[in-house]
Enzyme design. Sequence first.
Site, short mmCIF file in Angstrom:
data_model
loop_
_atom_site.label_atom_id
_atom_site.label_comp_id
_atom_site.label_asym_id
_atom_site.label_seq_id
_atom_site.Cartn_x
_atom_site.Cartn_y
_atom_site.Cartn_z
NE ARG A 161 49.39 37.10 39.87
CZ ARG A 161 48.62 36.25 40.50
NH1 ARG A 161 49.15 35.33 41.26
NH2 ARG A 161 47.33 36.32 40.38
CB VAL A 162 51.84 32.44 36.20
CG1 VAL A 162 50.98 31.86 35.07
CG2 VAL A 162 53.32 32.17 35.94
CG HIS A 163 46.95 37.82 36.40
ND1 HIS A 163 46.92 38.29 37.69
CD2 HIS A 163 45.75 38.08 35.88
CE1 HIS A 163 45.74 38.82 37.93
NE2 HIS A 163 45.01 38.69 36.85
CB THR A 184 32.67 32.79 39.64
OG1 THR A 184 31.55 33.33 38.94
CG2 THR A 184 33.94 33.46 39.16
CG ASP A 208 44.14 22.63 30.60
OD1 ASP A 208 44.88 21.63 30.49
OD2 ASP A 208 43.58 23.17 29.63
NE ARG A 262 44.98 21.40 27.41
CZ ARG A 262 43.83 21.47 26.78
NH1 ARG A 262 43.76 21.15 25.51
NH2 ARG A 262 42.74 21.83 27.40
CB THR A 320 50.86 32.84 43.69
OG1 THR A 320 49.54 32.31 43.79
CG2 THR A 320 51.87 31.71 43.74
#
Length: 134
Positions: free
Chosen positions: A17-19, A78, A86, A88, A109
């Site tokens: 999981r990349v939160h 929001t 991005d 990066r 995800t």
Amino acid sequence: MALVKGEIPAGGETLVRVHEPLSVLDFLDPGSTAQSFSIDEAQAALTKNGHGVIVLMHCPEDGEALLTRLTGRDQADTARRQQKWDPRTYGIGAQILRDLGVTKMRLLTSPRKMPSMTGFDLEVTGFVTSPAER
């Protein structure tokens, strides 16, 4: 920052999981539906799986932005800010995962089109789209 559960299997599939972006509200309001997986849900998925990684990507927020998110005001703005991508961020997250020994990963995800990760020697093998699929 990365939270690691268990041993990362060399050459095997890892639940990831990349939160992003990480906000203090992710800890203060774990029931929020702003993300496809809350940090609590991701930790539960890793526990059930026995191993995995949660990468927490930093999100600088001032008090006004936190209050706006917490009260639900200005949700359209929001949502627009959260959709900004991005490249990066992908590179930083990919380097963290490779440093931990991840090569193949099943992401916690919703499926989405992503840039190739082969330059980082990473392969996305699939997606877990809801906490019920763990």
